[in-house]
Structures are given as C-alpha cells and as structure tokens.
Scaffold this motif. Structure first.
Motif, PDB file in Angstrom:
ATOM      1  N   ARG A 307     -14.084   2.330  -0.305  1.00  0.00           N
ATOM      2  CA  ARG A 307     -13.786   1.120   0.361  1.00  0.00           C
ATOM      3  C   ARG A 307     -11.982   1.055   0.618  1.00  0.00           C
ATOM      4  O   ARG A 307     -11.416   0.409   0.335  1.00  0.00           O
ATOM      5  N   LYS A 308     -11.625   2.399   1.253  1.00  0.00           N
ATOM      6  CA  LYS A 308     -10.304   2.655   1.381  1.00  0.00           C
ATOM      7  C   LYS A 308      -9.651   1.460   2.419  1.00  0.00           C
ATOM      8  O   LYS A 308      -8.444   1.269   2.246  1.00  0.00           O
ATOM      9  N   ASP A 309     -10.410   0.863   3.003  1.00  0.00           N
ATOM     10  CA  ASP A 309      -9.720  -0.270   3.984  1.00  0.00           C
ATOM     11  C   ASP A 309      -9.220  -1.511   3.274  1.00  0.00           C
ATOM     12  O   ASP A 309      -8.423  -2.121   3.721  1.00  0.00           O
ATOM     13  N   ASP A 310      -9.607  -1.389   1.817  1.00  0.00           N
ATOM     14  CA  ASP A 310      -9.206  -2.690   0.926  1.00  0.00           C
ATOM     15  C   ASP A 310      -7.837  -2.123   0.447  1.00  0.00           C
ATOM     16  O   ASP A 310      -7.324  -2.856   0.003  1.00  0.00           O
ATOM     17  N   LEU A 314      -4.928  -4.736  -1.367  1.00  0.00           N
ATOM     18  CA  LEU A 314      -4.820  -4.505  -2.820  1.00  0.00           C
ATOM     19  C   LEU A 314      -3.400  -4.210  -3.362  1.00  0.00           C
ATOM     20  O   LEU A 314      -2.836  -4.878  -4.295  1.00  0.00           O
ATOM     21  N   VAL A 315      -2.905  -3.002  -2.619  1.00  0.00           N
ATOM     22  CA  VAL A 315      -1.597  -2.792  -2.891  1.00  0.00           C
ATOM     23  C   VAL A 315      -0.524  -4.003  -2.632  1.00  0.00           C
ATOM     24  O   VAL A 315       0.206  -4.333  -3.461  1.00  0.00           O
ATOM     25  N   ASN A 316      -0.745  -4.603  -1.728  1.00  0.00           N
ATOM     26  CA  ASN A 316       0.281  -5.702  -1.514  1.00  0.00           C
ATOM     27  C   ASN A 316       0.073  -6.860  -2.348  1.00  0.00           C
ATOM     28  O   ASN A 316       1.076  -7.528  -2.779  1.00  0.00           O
ATOM     29  N   TYR A 317      -1.255  -7.047  -2.771  1.00  0.00           N
ATOM     30  CA  TYR A 317      -1.609  -8.253  -3.726  1.00  0.00           C
ATOM     31  C   TYR A 317      -0.854  -7.973  -5.232  1.00  0.00           C
ATOM     32  O   TYR A 317      -0.193  -8.669  -5.655  1.00  0.00           O
ATOM     33  N   PHE A 318      -1.083  -6.652  -5.524  1.00  0.00           N
ATOM     34  CA  PHE A 318      -0.444  -6.283  -6.736  1.00  0.00           C
ATOM     35  C   PHE A 318       1.325  -6.037  -6.741  1.00  0.00           C
ATOM     36  O   PHE A 318       1.708  -6.392  -7.895  1.00  0.00           O
ATOM     37  N   ILE A 319       1.779  -5.734  -5.466  1.00  0.00           N
ATOM     38  CA  ILE A 319       3.000  -5.777  -5.470  1.00  0.00           C
ATOM     39  C   ILE A 319       3.550  -7.401  -5.544  1.00  0.00           C
ATOM     40  O   ILE A 319       4.581  -7.542  -6.246  1.00  0.00           O
ATOM     41  N   LYS A 320       2.925  -8.156  -4.916  1.00  0.00           N
ATOM     42  CA  LYS A 320       3.332  -9.692  -5.175  1.00  0.00           C
ATOM     43  C   LYS A 320       3.236 -10.069  -6.574  1.00  0.00           C
ATOM     44  O   LYS A 320       4.142 -10.845  -7.016  1.00  0.00           O
ATOM     45  N   LYS A 321       1.956  -9.729  -7.328  1.00  0.00           N
ATOM     46  CA  LYS A 321       1.955 -10.203  -8.691  1.00  0.00           C
ATOM     47  C   LYS A 321       2.953  -9.699  -9.426  1.00  0.00           C
ATOM     48  O   LYS A 321       3.547 -10.373 -10.369  1.00  0.00           O
ATOM     49  N   TYR A 322       3.298  -8.441  -9.613  1.00  0.00           N
ATOM     50  CA  TYR A 322       4.130  -7.970 -10.422  1.00  0.00           C
ATOM     51  C   TYR A 322       5.930  -7.987  -9.981  1.00  0.00           C
ATOM     52  O   TYR A 322       6.578  -7.787 -10.853  1.00  0.00           O
ATOM     53  N   VAL A 333       6.444  -1.391   1.636  1.00  0.00           N
ATOM     54  CA  VAL A 333       5.990  -0.176   1.131  1.00  0.00           C
ATOM     55  C   VAL A 333       6.162   0.908   2.122  1.00  0.00           C
ATOM     56  O   VAL A 333       5.721   0.920   3.409  1.00  0.00           O
ATOM     57  N   ASP A 334       6.734   1.977   1.867  1.00  0.00           N
ATOM     58  CA  ASP A 334       7.059   3.050   2.715  1.00  0.00           C
ATOM     59  C   ASP A 334       5.673   3.675   3.169  1.00  0.00           C
ATOM     60  O   ASP A 334       4.664   3.493   2.508  1.00  0.00           O
ATOM     61  N   ASP A 335       5.402   3.939   4.612  1.00  0.00           N
ATOM     62  CA  ASP A 335       4.211   4.600   4.861  1.00  0.00           C
ATOM     63  C   ASP A 335       3.758   5.651   4.436  1.00  0.00           C
ATOM     64  O   ASP A 335       2.583   5.733   4.088  1.00  0.00           O
ATOM     65  N   ASN A 336       4.737   6.672   3.843  1.00  0.00           N
ATOM     66  CA  ASN A 336       4.183   7.894   3.314  1.00  0.00           C
ATOM     67  C   ASN A 336       3.705   7.595   1.815  1.00  0.00           C
ATOM     68  O   ASN A 336       2.697   8.062   1.225  1.00  0.00           O
ATOM     69  N   VAL A 337       4.249   6.396   1.306  1.00  0.00           N
ATOM     70  CA  VAL A 337       3.492   5.901  -0.121  1.00  0.00           C
ATOM     71  C   VAL A 337       2.110   5.310   0.001  1.00  0.00           C
ATOM     72  O   VAL A 337       1.222   5.642  -0.366  1.00  0.00           O
ATOM     73  N   MET A 338       2.015   4.581   0.920  1.00  0.00           N
ATOM     74  CA  MET A 338       0.549   4.027   1.624  1.00  0.00           C
ATOM     75  C   MET A 338      -0.059   5.065   2.002  1.00  0.00           C
ATOM     76  O   MET A 338      -1.539   4.972   1.440  1.00  0.00           O
ATOM     77  N   GLU A 339       0.083   5.904   2.531  1.00  0.00           N
ATOM     78  CA  GLU A 339      -0.708   6.931   2.808  1.00  0.00           C
ATOM     79  C   GLU A 339      -1.208   7.729   1.794  1.00  0.00           C
ATOM     80  O   GLU A 339      -2.638   8.112   1.513  1.00  0.00           O
ATOM     81  N   LEU A 340      -0.384   8.188   0.557  1.00  0.00           N
ATOM     82  CA  LEU A 340      -0.825   8.416  -0.328  1.00  0.00           C
ATOM     83  C   LEU A 340      -1.767   7.896  -1.165  1.00  0.00           C
ATOM     84  O   LEU A 340      -2.750   8.305  -1.810  1.00  0.00           O
ATOM     85  N   LEU A 341      -1.469   6.516  -1.457  1.00  0.00           N
ATOM     86  CA  LEU A 341      -2.424   5.494  -2.101  1.00  0.00           C
ATOM     87  C   LEU A 341      -3.743   5.449  -1.537  1.00  0.00           C
ATOM     88  O   LEU A 341      -4.725   5.549  -2.140  1.00  0.00           O
ATOM     89  N   ILE A 342      -3.684   5.558  -0.117  1.00  0.00           N
ATOM     90  CA  ILE A 342      -5.163   5.350   0.610  1.00  0.00           C
ATOM     91  C   ILE A 342      -5.936   6.726   0.294  1.00  0.00           C
ATOM     92  O   ILE A 342      -7.236   6.517   0.187  1.00  0.00           O
ATOM     93  N   ASN A 343      -5.168   7.879   0.156  1.00  0.00           N
ATOM     94  CA  ASN A 343      -5.884   9.144   0.171  1.00  0.00           C
ATOM     95  C   ASN A 343      -6.080   9.672  -1.312  1.00  0.00           C
ATOM     96  O   ASN A 343      -7.042  10.571  -1.266  1.00  0.00           O
ATOM     97  N   ARG A 351      -8.546  -0.882 -11.553  1.00  0.00           N
ATOM     98  CA  ARG A 351      -7.836  -0.895 -12.638  1.00  0.00           C
ATOM     99  C   ARG A 351      -6.566   0.231 -12.541  1.00  0.00           C
ATOM    100  O   ARG A 351      -5.544  -0.185 -12.902  1.00  0.00           O
ATOM    101  N   GLU A 352      -7.071   1.452 -12.051  1.00  0.00           N
ATOM    102  CA  GLU A 352      -6.088   2.403 -12.046  1.00  0.00           C
ATOM    103  C   GLU A 352      -4.919   1.956 -10.859  1.00  0.00           C
ATOM    104  O   GLU A 352      -3.853   2.229 -11.144  1.00  0.00           O
ATOM    105  N   LEU A 353      -5.290   1.619  -9.793  1.00  0.00           N
ATOM    106  CA  LEU A 353      -4.464   1.426  -8.615  1.00  0.00           C
ATOM    107  C   LEU A 353      -3.339   0.166  -9.208  1.00  0.00           C
ATOM    108  O   LEU A 353      -2.174   0.437  -8.813  1.00  0.00           O
TER     109      LEU A 353
END
Length: 438
Positions: A307-310, A314-322, A333-343, A351-353
């Motif tokens: 469910r990579k589209d999520d 999720l990244v944006n939510y956890f960024i706001k939370k923390y 978030v840098d584009d290359n960071v998001m690309e790594l996280l998606i892949n 939980r790991e994310l």
C-alpha cells in the motif's frame, strides 16, 4: 520525606506533588516544575489550590475525595494554571499518604501533560482519517467500510496481518463503534503469558486449584462479561486450552480451573494473529473447528509494501506528530527521501516507518526539511545530501491543465506520467496535493 523517596519521585516521568492534611504542598518534583513552570522551592508551603487554580480545586478536589472516601482517583482530566503561561490540560491520579501507624497524613498527586496528545488527536481528526488510522488505498478504505458495517454485530472478528500493520487499531475501532462500547474491553496477548498460567488468566481458578493458588481468582472472560475481549497473537494459544475457548464460542460457558460449576458469559471475541493459521492447522498446532468459529468476520490487513500510496500520507502524519513531540518545525521532505521511503520494503510495516521518522526528526538540526542524511543507514545506504532540495519541482512549471491532461491520457498512472516528465513520482504527488488533488 527522606532522600531516598525524594530521588525516586524525581526519577518518575510524571509530575508529582504531595500535600499535607491542610492541602499545603510538601513536595514538588522536577517534572512538575518542567510541566508547570513553577519552582518547587517557591510553591512548597502554599495551598495547592492557590497555585494550580484548577476547576477541580473548588468543586471536586481529588485529594479531598481520597481523604474522605479512602479511594484512589484515577485518570481525571482537568486544566491547571501554569506560571506565566496559558492553563494546560493534564490527566491526574491521586492517592492517600499514610504514616507508620497507617493514619492519613496527606495525599500525593501525579499528573502528565496532555497538550501534545490532544494536538496529535486533533491532527488525526483534521486529516479526516478513520478511527486513528491512515489509509487512502482502495484496500484500506474497504477495510474501514467493513469495520463500520460489522461493528454492531456480536459475531467474532478475526484479524490477520504482519507485525506492525495495525491489528490492534482495527480491534479498537470495532469495539469503539460497537453497541458494547460502554462496557469492558479486555486485551490479552496470548504470546506473553506463560502457557501454564494462561488458562487461569482466561478462565480463572478456584482456591487450591494448583500450587500457589491461595485464593479463587476471576478470569479475563468473566471480567469482560457483557463486553469485548481481544485475544492478540491467537496463533500462540496452547493446543490444550483451545477446546475451552471453543466451548465459550459455541455455548458461552466455561469452568474455572479446579471447579465443576459451569459459568456463563456474554462476550464478543476479537482475535488477531501475524501467523498463517492454515499452516498451523496443517501442522496440528491449531484446531480447525476453533478457526472456523473465530473466523466469522475475517479482516486481512495488507503489509505496507503493498500500500505504497499511503506512505506519503503516513510520513507527513508522523512528521507532524513528532514535530509536536520534539518541538521541531519540519515542513517538508526532500524528494529523494520520499522516494527512498516509498521504495523501502518495510518488514516492520507502519511501526517501523514511525520509528524511522522519529529517528529522522531527532537527528534533524536547525532546518525545516527532512534530508537524506537524517535517515538510518540501512535505508539511505551510501547516499548523501546533494544540496539540491526540490530541484525537480520547477520542471512542471505552472501548467496544471497540461499535467491533468497527461494524467487523463495515461489513465492516471502517476508512475508513468512522472517518468514521462523526468521527475520523481513523489514530486508529482506533491504537485497534485498542492493543487487540491489527493
């Protein structure tokens, strides 16, 4: 208070104050100072109501209730006054203090700041998500819809999914939407209770049922009567206990260990596992008839890698939370960071994310974006920050109409359109979000 007790109370992660029988403050720990802004040396000897000015101080003082009724107070939410700051919401507990002769000499209050928790709750609510869960893919929306449809049923629910996919959150959602939501919700992790004690934990025991059974004990099922019980890691349930659980499912009855009296309960059962039960059945480790009784309403949670589209949500939510938790101001978030996280494959799922984003937020210093050097080494590998943040953003220019036309022509295959434009898929996702398309 002796120096040993003083050290113990200062090591507690909650604010702690003690008062005497006249409600004058006698102790004020370091966390209480940090939460309220008051200095302990300046408030000791003052009446607590003059310091905190809480609504409860004048109408329902928790210490007064403890001294009057002899019963401790648990999880009461109230506003308290802070030093040169706005009042804050806290959750407090209160208990009586006694001397060597067991006579009341005052009370102790512990409290924690709910400000960040409330902001996080509001954050989830503002994002329009489902019962504390974030999911925009078709599979997750179907699961959310199913939870709403079956919540008021009494049928057993069986949740399957890898570790970290949110099985307990689904169980919480089912219970909180059900007609039993005002009744008890008991959670049991079948993998952490020793097998020789699990039957007693679930069904209770009579006095003398086994060594050290000095008195009778009520079990979790009996305690949850008229409510809901959540059996997590049900695949770890010992084979010898499974017939007892099957009997509860079929007849709503059981016996405590060491008793012959049959007891009846009305309990809805939600169970969850990260194991493949069919394999356990094939190995004779799990009863097939029990599985059929538990699996009336199956819910299978997909792993995060499916469910990579999520992931961007999720990244944006956890960024706001923390960012709230660690008082950071991360806005991108840098584009290359998001690309790594998606892949990334995410064997630990959501939980790991969440752990990765918390780690990255802690590492981020004096900047408003997450860059690649903030990620754990296992994800970024040998990659380093390029200093070209968002460089691809300008490729799209401002021609939104052309972008929508391309997407329509390619049946909204975002990966294909991103490749045609020579940009990262996450850059395209961010552009769509910027113009109001999720």
């Amino acid at each position: 208070m002796d120096i040993k007790n003083f050290s113990i109370l200062n090591s507690i992660a909650e604010g702690v104050i003690t008062v005497d029988k006249e409600f004058k403050i006698t102790f004020f720990n370091e966390v209480a100072e940090r939460i309220t802004g008051f200095e302990g040396s300046k408030v000791i000897g003052n009446y607590c109501k003059n310091i905190f000015n809480s609504e409860f101080c004048y109408t329902n003082c928790p210490i007064a209730n403890v001294l009057k009724n002899g019963k401790n107070v648990y999880d009461v939410d109230t506003l308290i006054q802070c030093n040169n700051r706005e009042p804050i919401l806290v959750r407090l507990n209160a208990a009586i203090l006694k001397d060597e002769s067991n006579s009341p000499v005052g009370g102790v209050i512990s409290f924690r700041d709910l400000t960040i928790l409330k902001k996080v709750e509001n954050l989830l609510g503002s994002e329009g998500q489902f019962m504390g869960m974030i999911g925009t893919t078709r599979e997750m929306k179907e699961i959310f819809r199913l939870v709403e449809e079956i919540a008021n049923s009494d049928a057993p629910v069986f949740i399957q999914g890898e570790t970290g996919t949110g099985k307990e959150l689904i169980a919480n959602a089912v219970q909180s939407l059900s007609k039993r939501k005002e009744n008890k919700f008991i959670k049991v992790n079948c993998s952490v209770i020793p097998h020789n004690l699990l039957a007693s934990e679930l069904f209770g025991h009579a006095k003398g049922a086994y060594t050290d059974a000095y008195k009778e004990r009520i079990g979790r099922f009996e305690f949850a009567d008229k409510g809901t019980i959540f059996l997590d890691e049900i695949g770890e349930l010992p084979l010898q206990i499974q017939p007892q659980l099957l009997r509860v499912l079929e007849h709503g009855s059981f016996e405590r260990l060491g008793e012959t009296n049959t007891r009846n309960v009305d309990v809805r059962i939600i169970s969850a596992t990260n194991t493949i039960i069919e394999e356990a059945i094939a190995k004779s480790n799990f009863r097939q008839d029990l599985y059929y009784r538990l699996n009336v309403i199956p819910i299978e949670l997909p792993p995060l890698r499916k469910r990579k589209d999520d992931i961007p949500f999720l990244v944006n939510y956890f960024i706001k939370k923390y960012s709230l938790v660690y008082r950071k101001k991360i806005v991108s978030v840098d584009d290359n960071v998001m690309e790594l996280l998606i892949n990334w494959s995410w064997p630990g799922n959501i939980r790991e994310l969440e752990n990765v984003i918390e780690y990255a937020l802690i590492k981020t210093k004096d900047q408003d974006n997450l860059c690649i050097c903030c990620l754990p080494g296992k994800i970024r590998g040998s990659l380093k920050c390029s200093g070209k943040n968002n460089a691809n953003e300008n490729i799209l220019g401002s021609d939104n109409a052309r972008l929508i036309e391309l997407l329509n022509q390619n049946k909204w295959n975002k990966s294909k359109v991103a490749k045609m434009l020579g940009i990262d898929r996450t850059t395209l996702w961010r552009r769509l979000k910027a113009i109001g398309i999720n």
